[in-house]
Design an enzyme around this catalytic site. Sequence first.
Site, PDB file in Angstrom:
ATOM      1  CD  GLN A  49     -93.675 -13.446 -23.018  1.00 19.89           C
ATOM      2  OE1 GLN A  49     -92.826 -13.717 -22.174  1.00 19.89           O
ATOM      3  NE2 GLN A  49     -94.490 -14.394 -23.821  1.00 19.89           N
ATOM      4  CG  HIS A  85    -107.942  -2.465 -11.878  1.00 24.67           C
ATOM      5  ND1 HIS A  85    -108.890  -1.576 -12.674  1.00 24.67           N
ATOM      6  CD2 HIS A  85    -107.872  -3.575 -12.358  1.00 24.67           C
ATOM      7  CE1 HIS A  85    -109.230  -2.398 -13.970  1.00 24.67           C
ATOM      8  NE2 HIS A  85    -108.555  -3.594 -13.490  1.00 24.67           N
ATOM      9  CG  HIS A  92    -100.071 -17.116  -7.625  1.00 27.28           C
ATOM     10  ND1 HIS A  92    -100.711 -18.186  -7.882  1.00 27.28           N
ATOM     11  CD2 HIS A  92    -100.315 -16.420  -8.950  1.00 27.28           C
ATOM     12  CE1 HIS A  92    -101.410 -18.451  -9.018  1.00 27.28           C
ATOM     13  NE2 HIS A  92    -101.359 -17.495  -9.714  1.00 27.28           N
ATOM     14  CE1 TYR A 128    -105.079  -6.063 -10.839  1.00 20.44           C
ATOM     15  CE2 TYR A 128    -106.769  -6.158  -9.169  1.00 20.44           C
ATOM     16  CZ  TYR A 128    -106.334  -6.466 -10.668  1.00 20.44           C
ATOM     17  OH  TYR A 128    -107.024  -7.177 -11.397  1.00 20.44           O
ATOM     18  CB  SER A 152     -99.948 -21.204  -5.704  1.00 15.15           C
ATOM     19  OG  SER A 152    -100.000 -19.835  -5.564  1.00 15.15           O
ATOM     20  CE  LYS A 184    -111.443  -7.817  -5.937  1.00 12.83           C
ATOM     21  NZ  LYS A 184    -110.512  -7.927  -7.214  1.00 12.83           N
ATOM     22  CB  ALA A 212    -114.262  -9.475  -9.004  1.00  7.52           C
ATOM     23  CD  GLU A 217    -102.252 -16.888 -13.266  1.00  5.37           C
ATOM     24  OE1 GLU A 217    -102.519 -16.731 -12.187  1.00  5.37           O
ATOM     25  OE2 GLU A 217    -102.475 -16.307 -14.185  1.00  5.37           O
ATOM     26  NE  ARG A 244    -113.439  -5.678 -14.745  1.00  5.32           N
ATOM     27  CZ  ARG A 244    -112.931  -4.550 -15.381  1.00  5.32           C
ATOM     28  NH1 ARG A 244    -113.736  -3.264 -14.802  1.00  5.32           N
ATOM     29  NH2 ARG A 244    -111.855  -4.271 -16.119  1.00  5.32           N
ATOM     30  CD  GLN A 304    -101.475  -7.918 -12.560  1.00  2.90           C
ATOM     31  OE1 GLN A 304    -100.471  -8.735 -12.919  1.00  2.90           O
ATOM     32  NE2 GLN A 304    -102.430  -7.551 -13.511  1.00  2.90           N
ATOM     33  CG  PHE A 360     -97.292  -9.847 -20.472  1.00  2.00           C
ATOM     34  CD1 PHE A 360     -98.127 -10.197 -21.456  1.00  2.00           C
ATOM     35  CD2 PHE A 360     -96.595 -10.890 -20.167  1.00  2.00           C
ATOM     36  CE1 PHE A 360     -98.071 -11.539 -22.078  1.00  2.00           C
ATOM     37  CE2 PHE A 360     -96.572 -12.101 -20.554  1.00  2.00           C
ATOM     38  CZ  PHE A 360     -97.414 -12.437 -21.691  1.00  2.00           C
ATOM     39  CG  ASP A 412    -109.251  -6.607 -18.442  1.00  2.00           C
ATOM     40  OD1 ASP A 412    -109.666  -5.554 -17.559  1.00  2.00           O
ATOM     41  OD2 ASP A 412    -107.949  -7.002 -18.347  1.00  2.00           O
TER      42      ASP A 412
HETATM   43  P1  FAD Z   1    -112.712  -6.219 -10.040  1.00  2.00           P
HETATM   44  O1  FAD Z   1    -112.111  -6.335  -8.495  1.00  2.00           O
HETATM   45  O2  FAD Z   1    -113.889  -6.210 -10.288  1.00  2.00           O
HETATM   46  O3  FAD Z   1    -112.173  -4.639 -10.327  1.00  2.00           O
HETATM   47  C1  FAD Z   1    -112.087  -4.081 -11.484  1.00  2.00           C
HETATM   48  C2  FAD Z   1    -112.149  -2.468 -11.514  1.00  2.00           C
HETATM   49  O4  FAD Z   1    -113.245  -2.031 -11.148  1.00  2.00           O
HETATM   50  C3  FAD Z   1    -111.279  -1.754 -10.652  1.00  2.00           C
HETATM   51  O5  FAD Z   1    -110.879  -0.671 -10.883  1.00  2.00           O
HETATM   52  C4  FAD Z   1    -112.105  -1.504  -9.087  1.00  2.00           C
HETATM   53  O6  FAD Z   1    -111.731  -0.473  -8.401  1.00  2.00           O
HETATM   54  C5  FAD Z   1    -113.393  -1.436  -9.783  1.00  2.00           C
HETATM   55  N1  FAD Z   1    -114.373  -1.828  -8.885  1.00  2.00           N
HETATM   56  C6  FAD Z   1    -114.663  -3.047  -8.357  1.00  2.00           C
HETATM   57  N2  FAD Z   1    -115.759  -3.325  -7.828  1.00  2.00           N
HETATM   58  C7  FAD Z   1    -116.393  -2.148  -8.211  1.00  2.00           C
HETATM   59  C8  FAD Z   1    -117.977  -1.850  -7.548  1.00  2.00           C
HETATM   60  N3  FAD Z   1    -118.511  -2.724  -7.126  1.00  2.00           N
HETATM   61  N4  FAD Z   1    -118.114  -0.504  -8.094  1.00  2.00           N
HETATM   62  C9  FAD Z   1    -117.335   0.358  -8.866  1.00  2.00           C
HETATM   63  N5  FAD Z   1    -116.153  -0.278  -9.203  1.00  2.00           N
HETATM   64  C10 FAD Z   1    -115.622  -1.197  -8.773  1.00  2.00           C
HETATM   65  N6  FAD Z   1    -108.174 -11.805 -16.569  1.00  2.00           N
HETATM   66  C11 FAD Z   1    -108.992 -12.807 -17.192  1.00  2.00           C
HETATM   67  O7  FAD Z   1    -109.516 -12.569 -18.257  1.00  2.00           O
HETATM   68  N7  FAD Z   1    -108.711 -14.220 -17.015  1.00  2.00           N
HETATM   69  C12 FAD Z   1    -107.932 -14.583 -15.934  1.00  2.00           C
HETATM   70  O8  FAD Z   1    -107.823 -15.958 -15.806  1.00  2.00           O
HETATM   71  C13 FAD Z   1    -107.218 -13.823 -15.029  1.00  2.00           C
HETATM   72  N8  FAD Z   1    -106.443 -14.015 -13.916  1.00  2.00           N
HETATM   73  C14 FAD Z   1    -105.777 -13.267 -13.313  1.00  2.00           C
HETATM   74  C15 FAD Z   1    -105.458 -13.758 -12.165  1.00  2.00           C
HETATM   75  C16 FAD Z   1    -104.760 -12.665 -11.095  1.00  2.00           C
HETATM   76  C17 FAD Z   1    -103.929 -13.335  -9.928  1.00  2.00           C
HETATM   77  C18 FAD Z   1    -104.857 -11.307 -11.620  1.00  2.00           C
HETATM   78  C19 FAD Z   1    -104.259 -10.400 -10.543  1.00  2.00           C
HETATM   79  C20 FAD Z   1    -105.603 -10.820 -12.707  1.00  2.00           C
HETATM   80  C21 FAD Z   1    -106.120 -11.887 -13.596  1.00  2.00           C
HETATM   81  N9  FAD Z   1    -106.725 -11.309 -14.570  1.00  2.00           N
HETATM   82  C22 FAD Z   1    -107.569 -12.309 -15.277  1.00  2.00           C
HETATM   83  C23 FAD Z   1    -106.651  -9.841 -15.057  1.00  2.00           C
HETATM   84  C24 FAD Z   1    -108.227  -9.521 -14.469  1.00  2.00           C
HETATM   85  O9  FAD Z   1    -109.170  -9.823 -14.741  1.00  2.00           O
HETATM   86  C25 FAD Z   1    -108.068  -8.008 -14.498  1.00  2.00           C
HETATM   87  O10 FAD Z   1    -106.928  -7.160 -13.924  1.00  2.00           O
HETATM   88  C26 FAD Z   1    -109.445  -6.965 -14.759  1.00  2.00           C
HETATM   89  O11 FAD Z   1    -109.346  -5.924 -15.350  1.00  2.00           O
HETATM   90  C27 FAD Z   1    -109.916  -6.836 -13.217  1.00  2.00           C
HETATM   91  O12 FAD Z   1    -110.233  -8.101 -12.489  1.00  2.00           O
HETATM   92  P2  FAD Z   1    -110.643  -7.828 -10.995  1.00  2.00           P
HETATM   93  O13 FAD Z   1    -111.177  -9.274 -10.648  1.00  2.00           O
HETATM   94  O14 FAD Z   1    -109.550  -7.374 -10.180  1.00  2.00           O
HETATM   95  O15 FAD Z   1    -111.993  -6.898 -10.969  1.00  2.00           O
END
Ligand code: FAD
Length: 285
Positions: free
Chosen positions: A209, A146, A263, A142, A12, A162, A120, A14, A104, A173, A213, A106
């Site tokens: 770059q 993370h 991906h 990750y 895939s 999740k 998430a 992105e 989730r 990542q 990142f 940032d």
């Molecule tokens: P989560 O899974 O929620 O985790 C975030 C942090 O919180 C981690 O440290 C985890 O250990 C902790 N955590 C999770 N759940 C809990 C809980 N229930 N209680 C306590 N702690 C918890 N960002 C964007 O803004 N837009 C995008 O389109 C985008 N696309 C991405 C695509 C991919 C494939 C990847 C790998 C990343 C992408 N990101 C994007 C970046 C991503 O949003 C960030 O890395 C963000 O910091 C974490 O997102 P996550 O969904 O992994 O979060």
Amino acid sequence: MDSQTRYPKIFSCEFFPPTTDEGMRKLFAAREALMRMRPAFFSVTYGAGGSTRDRTFQAIQAIQTHSGVDAAPHLTCVASTRAGTREILDYYRAQGIHRVVALRGDLPSGMREFGEFRYANELVEFIRAETGDHFHIEVAAYPEFHPQAPNIEHDLLNFKRKVEAGANGAITQYFYNPDAYFRFVDDCEKLGIDLPIVPGIMPITNCTQLARFSDNCGAEIPRWIRKRLEGFGDDRDAIRAYGLEVVTDLCRRLLDGGAPGLHFYTMNQAGPTLAIWERLGLTVA
Ligand code: FAD
């Protein structure tokens, strides 16, 4: 990592939603060229806080309508509400979208609250509760952990949340150390996590770059790669050639070791991804 070898291989790509019409034209040209890979889907990122909402919609709609390849919009928790997310999901369903990437996001600088979903896993749970099995849901993983996770165990258990909330697959990542991926997959297997974990691949084309990142997202550029890249100075051809060699080797090791696909973070350019694809001998059209 026996668990990963039984999944069919998925490739895939992105994209990010461009800000200009010219950028959108480039994205469509890249998409056209990348069709040769016969990807399972093209995903489009979403600016946390909804900053790219309309442009993500536009790119997704064009991909879904014109390419014959599934479009997969990303969705984030930042500044989201249940009502707003429901509206977006309804919109995507009406567009015939069947796949989403749930994240989730940032917090943009200046923003202090996440919104009605904090992590998430809560977003995944909501999508499942609202839409049943309509969407195939991808989440982020990750292998180098993370950056905000207090420790590895905590991060793995949060990843598991999740999966238990209803994710079908994970995309990692990017990373340049295949052992980090293999070890992560083994750890997941020990926790009973059972879903394909597809490595995210960032082609190397631009040293500055990439460093920026990587600082932001916590992905490590190994010293031996960083030093070589720095040694090339402004020689972009040398950077690209070396990047192609290193990343192709990474992909080959991952696939040989059982990874269930790749991906590609294309940065809206077809060339670097296709060059890796062809070197891998994966040309299908
Ligand atoms: P989560 O899974 O929620 O985790 C975030 C942090 O919180 C981690 O440290 C985890 O250990 C902790 N955590 C999770 N759940 C809990 C809980 N229930 N209680 C306590 N702690 C918890 N960002 C964007 O803004 N837009 C995008 O389109 C985008 N696309 C991405 C695509 C991919 C494939 C990847 C790998 C990343 C992408 N990101 C994007 C970046 C991503 O949003 C960030 O890395 C963000 O910091 C974490 O997102 P996550 O969904 O992994 O979060």
